[in-house]
Motif scaffolding. Structure first.
Motif, PDB file in Angstrom:
ATOM      1  N   UNK A   1      -3.386   5.967   4.180  1.00  0.00           N
ATOM      2  CA  UNK A   1      -3.326   7.361   3.726  1.00  0.00           C
ATOM      3  C   UNK A   1      -4.705   7.859   3.314  1.00  0.00           C
ATOM      4  N   UNK A   2      -4.973   9.122   3.581  1.00  0.00           N
ATOM      5  CA  UNK A   2      -6.206   9.778   3.143  1.00  0.00           C
ATOM      6  C   UNK A   2      -5.935  10.491   1.816  1.00  0.00           C
ATOM      7  N   UNK A   3      -6.980  11.069   1.234  1.00  0.00           N
ATOM      8  CA  UNK A   3      -6.801  11.915   0.057  1.00  0.00           C
ATOM      9  C   UNK A   3      -7.586  13.202   0.234  1.00  0.00           C
ATOM     10  N   UNK A   4      -7.157  14.250  -0.485  1.00  0.00           N
ATOM     11  CA  UNK A   4      -7.855  15.526  -0.483  1.00  0.00           C
ATOM     12  C   UNK A   4      -8.309  15.841  -1.901  1.00  0.00           C
ATOM     13  N   UNK A   5      -9.256  16.759  -2.023  1.00  0.00           N
ATOM     14  CA  UNK A   5      -9.759  17.191  -3.327  1.00  0.00           C
ATOM     15  C   UNK A   5      -9.253  18.605  -3.591  1.00  0.00           C
TER      16      UNK A   5
ATOM     17  N   UNK B   1      -3.024  12.063  -7.779  1.00  0.00           N
ATOM     18  CA  UNK B   1      -1.601  12.028  -7.446  1.00  0.00           C
ATOM     19  C   UNK B   1      -1.443  11.262  -6.138  1.00  0.00           C
ATOM     20  N   UNK B   2      -0.529  10.317  -6.128  1.00  0.00           N
ATOM     21  CA  UNK B   2      -0.381   9.426  -4.979  1.00  0.00           C
ATOM     22  C   UNK B   2       0.138  10.152  -3.750  1.00  0.00           C
ATOM     23  N   UNK B   3      -0.142   9.632  -2.559  1.00  0.00           N
ATOM     24  CA  UNK B   3       0.382  10.243  -1.332  1.00  0.00           C
ATOM     25  C   UNK B   3       1.886  10.030  -1.226  1.00  0.00           C
ATOM     26  N   UNK B   4       2.519  10.815  -0.360  1.00  0.00           N
ATOM     27  CA  UNK B   4       3.945  10.621  -0.094  1.00  0.00           C
ATOM     28  C   UNK B   4       4.155   9.230   0.485  1.00  0.00           C
ATOM     29  N   UNK B   5       5.259   8.612   0.101  1.00  0.00           N
ATOM     30  CA  UNK B   5       5.543   7.260   0.558  1.00  0.00           C
ATOM     31  C   UNK B   5       5.673   7.205   2.080  1.00  0.00           C
TER      32      UNK B   5
ATOM     33  N   UNK C   1       4.074   9.004   4.185  1.00  0.00           N
ATOM     34  CA  UNK C   1       2.829   9.402   4.835  1.00  0.00           C
ATOM     35  C   UNK C   1       2.734  10.878   5.162  1.00  0.00           C
ATOM     36  N   UNK C   2       3.712  11.676   4.743  1.00  0.00           N
ATOM     37  CA  UNK C   2       3.728  13.093   5.091  1.00  0.00           C
ATOM     38  C   UNK C   2       2.790  13.937   4.232  1.00  0.00           C
ATOM     39  N   UNK C   3       2.300  13.380   3.123  1.00  0.00           N
ATOM     40  CA  UNK C   3       1.422  14.128   2.227  1.00  0.00           C
ATOM     41  C   UNK C   3       0.306  13.209   1.750  1.00  0.00           C
ATOM     42  N   UNK C   4      -0.942  13.640   1.833  1.00  0.00           N
ATOM     43  CA  UNK C   4      -2.046  12.768   1.394  1.00  0.00           C
ATOM     44  C   UNK C   4      -2.093  12.644  -0.119  1.00  0.00           C
ATOM     45  N   UNK C   5      -2.885  11.704  -0.593  1.00  0.00           N
ATOM     46  CA  UNK C   5      -3.153  11.653  -2.019  1.00  0.00           C
ATOM     47  C   UNK C   5      -3.968  12.870  -2.429  1.00  0.00           C
ATOM     48  N   UNK C   6      -3.933  13.192  -3.721  1.00  0.00           N
ATOM     49  CA  UNK C   6      -4.665  14.358  -4.212  1.00  0.00           C
ATOM     50  C   UNK C   6      -5.561  13.946  -5.379  1.00  0.00           C
ATOM     51  N   UNK C   7      -6.845  14.220  -5.246  1.00  0.00           N
ATOM     52  CA  UNK C   7      -7.818  14.063  -6.324  1.00  0.00           C
ATOM     53  C   UNK C   7      -7.960  15.446  -6.958  1.00  0.00           C
ATOM     54  N   UNK C   8      -7.338  15.622  -8.129  1.00  0.00           N
ATOM     55  CA  UNK C   8      -7.384  16.904  -8.828  1.00  0.00           C
ATOM     56  C   UNK C   8      -8.632  16.987  -9.704  1.00  0.00           C
TER      57      UNK C   8
ATOM     58  N   UNK D   1      -2.330   3.724  -3.118  1.00  0.00           N
ATOM     59  CA  UNK D   1      -1.896   3.878  -1.728  1.00  0.00           C
ATOM     60  C   UNK D   1      -1.651   2.519  -1.076  1.00  0.00           C
ATOM     61  N   UNK D   2      -2.536   1.556  -1.319  1.00  0.00           N
ATOM     62  CA  UNK D   2      -2.335   0.215  -0.766  1.00  0.00           C
ATOM     63  C   UNK D   2      -1.031  -0.381  -1.297  1.00  0.00           C
ATOM     64  N   UNK D   3      -0.774  -0.206  -2.580  1.00  0.00           N
ATOM     65  CA  UNK D   3       0.453  -0.731  -3.180  1.00  0.00           C
ATOM     66  C   UNK D   3       1.691  -0.137  -2.501  1.00  0.00           C
ATOM     67  N   UNK D   4       1.687   1.175  -2.289  1.00  0.00           N
ATOM     68  CA  UNK D   4       2.829   1.830  -1.651  1.00  0.00           C
ATOM     69  C   UNK D   4       3.014   1.391  -0.202  1.00  0.00           C
ATOM     70  N   UNK D   5       1.935   0.990   0.437  1.00  0.00           N
ATOM     71  CA  UNK D   5       1.986   0.614   1.854  1.00  0.00           C
ATOM     72  C   UNK D   5       2.291  -0.871   2.061  1.00  0.00           C
ATOM     73  N   UNK D   6       2.454  -1.622   0.979  1.00  0.00           N
ATOM     74  CA  UNK D   6       2.740  -3.048   1.107  1.00  0.00           C
ATOM     75  C   UNK D   6       4.075  -3.282   1.811  1.00  0.00           C
ATOM     76  N   UNK D   7       4.148  -4.337   2.565  1.00  0.00           N
ATOM     77  CA  UNK D   7       5.401  -4.757   3.186  1.00  0.00           C
ATOM     78  C   UNK D   7       5.698  -6.185   2.739  1.00  0.00           C
TER      79      UNK D   7
END
Length: 606
Positions: A381-385, A402-406, A408-415, A446-452
């Motif tokens: 996942x990428x992030x936006x500012x 704020x973390x990305x959607x699980x 992958x439909x929404x990137x992380x957000x750096x507020x 993001x890495x944590x959410x992407x773990x399998x």
């Protein structure tokens, strides 16, 4: 600050919020499945089945949390988290599953599942200890406001989906649950008044304008009307008309009146009963309660006096480093004058909000070029500012994630909070980006959410000491990445580290040593170049969520100590990328569990 943690914590807190309880309602205990390991089932299979069922039961109990972790089965529910019925169900959930997991032979599990087992039992024990304190008497504060959280969910840019007509109807029902929660919150706060478990007066003063800001003249002006402004073009005219009418009526006839009632309650009833003391020590059994909070946030058993003394030592060390920078840049005044210069002279801040956001995008590209040299595993996942929304910027932190959607439909957000540009100095940007985005919170979450191949509770659980400790370690890593060749940017790194060191002193001072709000503010003014507005917000945050701020420095010091131990014991065999793999690829860990994992890795490398 990690908004991913906040978001999930809010999800849990919201899920712990709900409707008033009928005295005649029969309480249904949550029963964990009985563990019976048959010849056809290994201990590992039994453990995985148990924790999988636990996570399903947890999501049923905490519906808003379920939405945050990408499970949409409960999107129409708000939860029942302030009632006696809920508190009993939560106790049964933790107690029953703890009893069942203890029946399993930990030694029969694989190395990774032993870590998972330790995390699971740790969580249940902490949760059971936590319920012995009356947290439900303080259901909201100026920092974790359920109202603001619901606005964010309804914005269409958070976890709540708004893609179908059913999604819109689900949110409508969840709002109705939120309306009931506001009524029940007043009941619980009344009980808190009777028990002398109330917020400090200054924090109540901060909540009132937050609520007043939601009391608009018409439903269309309400932030809760946002979903109607975002109605998909694919909806039929009839559906659009029906949803518009339903939302307008709900906001006008139920939501706004109840928000008004809640604001009036804080203003006319609660404020008069708010306490004059600023720290947790002023509450019944407050010092014991605070020690519990300090331990649960840091995932250690350190006494608060020890944490306070570590903070004092760290402040002294960092002040010495800051003075070296002052001399390096040729500043002729003393350190206090240097602080004043950096926080007041116009060349150190942007004039326009968008310039600040654009500046972070440049830093993002620069950091991204260095990351492959230090990490084997990086998030997909990428992030936006983005700037913090205007409605909450005055009370929000300087930055958050704020973390990305699980899915992958929404990137992380750096507020980034653009409210006070002087409080966002140019010299602090590199370290803030390292902390909130990559390789800090964005990487780790993001890495944590992407773990399998790990239990769900592990993918979505969090420990503040680990998450914030990693983010502060990421700031340190910026030195090795060569990102602090500019002495002013290095000073920014020291300034942020100083904030985390001061927190050890101020948080413990406020809650265990009888410090006043003014005393805490002055300590931070004397030891850092932070803007006064930021310092006030920081101190009031510590007053609202005691112990949370301790976790940053405690976590960072533990990760650095483990890395130093690995480097010493492995010598030329030490691989920094592999060390980072060990920290990041099993999710968030309590400090003791993380130490066990790294020690096992060191032994395997030998």
């Amino acid at each position: 600050m990690n908004k991913a943690i906040v978001a999930l914590s809010i999800g849990m807190a919201l899920g712990m919020s709900g409707c008033s309880d009928n005295a005649n309602t029969k309480i249904k205990a949550v029963a964990a499945p009985q563990v019976e390991v048959s010849q056809e089932q290994t201990v590992e299979q039994a453990y995985l089945a148990l924790v999988e069922q636990y996570f399903k039961d947890l999501l049923a109990l905490e519906p808003v949390y379920a939405t945050f972790v990408g499970v949409n089965d409960y999107n129409d529910q708000f939860g029942d988290g302030l009632s006696d019925k809920y508190l009993k169900q939560r106790h049964d959930l933790n107690n029953n599953y703890l009893t069942q997991v203890k029946k399993l032979d930990r030694n029969a599990l694989s190395t990774n599942l032993k870590l998972s087992y330790d995390m699971f039992t740790y969580d249940r024990n902490v949760a059971l200890a936590d319920e012995t304190f009356p947290n439900h008497f303080i259901p909201m504060n100026q920092f974790y406001s359920t109202v603001i959280s619901m606005v964010q969910l309804g914005s269409g840019e958070s976890a709540q989906p708004f893609q179908t007509v059913e999604d819109y109807r689900n949110w409508q029902k969840r709002l109705q649950g939120f309306i009931l929660w506001m009524k029940q919150a007043q009941v619980r706060m009344d009980e808190g008044i009777e028990s002398k478990v109330v917020l400090p007066r200054v924090l109540v003063d901060r909540i009132i304008p937050q609520l007043t800001a939601q009391l608009v003249a018409s439903p269309e002006e309400s932030l809760f009307y946002t979903p109607i402004k975002l109605l998909p073009e694919s909806f039929s005219a009839a559906d659009k008309a029906a949803l518009t009418t339903e939302y307008t009526n709900l906001i006008s006839n139920e939501l706004l009146p109840q928000l008004t009632a809640l604001r009036d309650y804080f203003k006319n009833t609660y404020l008069a009963s708010a306490r004059a003391t600023d720290g947790w020590w002023g509450l019944p059994n407050g010092k014991v309660w605070y020690q519990h909070l300090a331990n649960s946030h840091t995932t250690t058993t350190m006494p608060v006096d020890e944490i306070h003394n570590i903070g004092l030592a760290e402040v002294a060390r960092i002040l010495s480093e800051m003075d070296k920078v002052r001399k390096q840049v040729g500043f002729e005044g003393d350190l206090t004058a240097f602080f004043d210069s950096l926080s007041s002279e116009p060349q150190y801040s942007f004039k326009e909000r968008q310039e600040l956001i654009d500046g972070y995008m440049v830093i993002k590209d620069k950091i991204n070029q260095e990351l492959p040299k230090y990490f084997n595993v990086m998030p997909k996942a990428d992030y936006i500012v983005k700037p913090v929304e205007r409605f909450r910027e005055q009370s929000a932190a300087g930055a958050s994630y704020e973390s990305p959607a699980v899915d992958g439909s929404r990137p992380g957000v750096f507020y980034v909070n653009t409210f006070n540009l002087k409080a966002q100095p140019k010299w602090g940007m590199t370290t803030l980006s390292l902390h909130e985005a990559a390789p800090g919170h964005h990487f780790q979450i993001a890495i944590k959410q992407e773990l399998t191949g790990v239990p769900e509770f592990q993918r979505f659980g969090n420990y503040t000491a680990f998450e914030e400790g990693w983010a502060l370690y990421a700031e340190y890593l910026g030195i090795e990445m060569g990102l602090f060749t500019d002495p002013y940017q290095y000073f920014g790194k020291l300034s942020d580290e100083m904030l985390r060191a001061m927190r050890l002193v101020v948080d413990t001072g406020l809650h265990a040593k009888g410090w006043t709000r003014e005393q805490a503010i002055q300590y931070m003014v004397d030891n850092s170049p932070l803007a006064k507005s930021d310092i006030i917000a920081e101190v009031e945050r510590y007053m609202a969520i005691p112990g949370q701020a301790l976790s940053y420095k405690v976590g960072q010091l533990k990760i650095l100590a483990l890395r130093a131990q690995a480097e010493k014991e492995l010598g030329s065999k030490f691989d920094l990328k592999a060390f980072h793999d060990q920290i990041l690829t099993t999710g968030s860990l309590p400090m003791e569990v993380m130490e066990l994992k790294v020690n096992d890795w060191i032994a395997s490398q030998k």
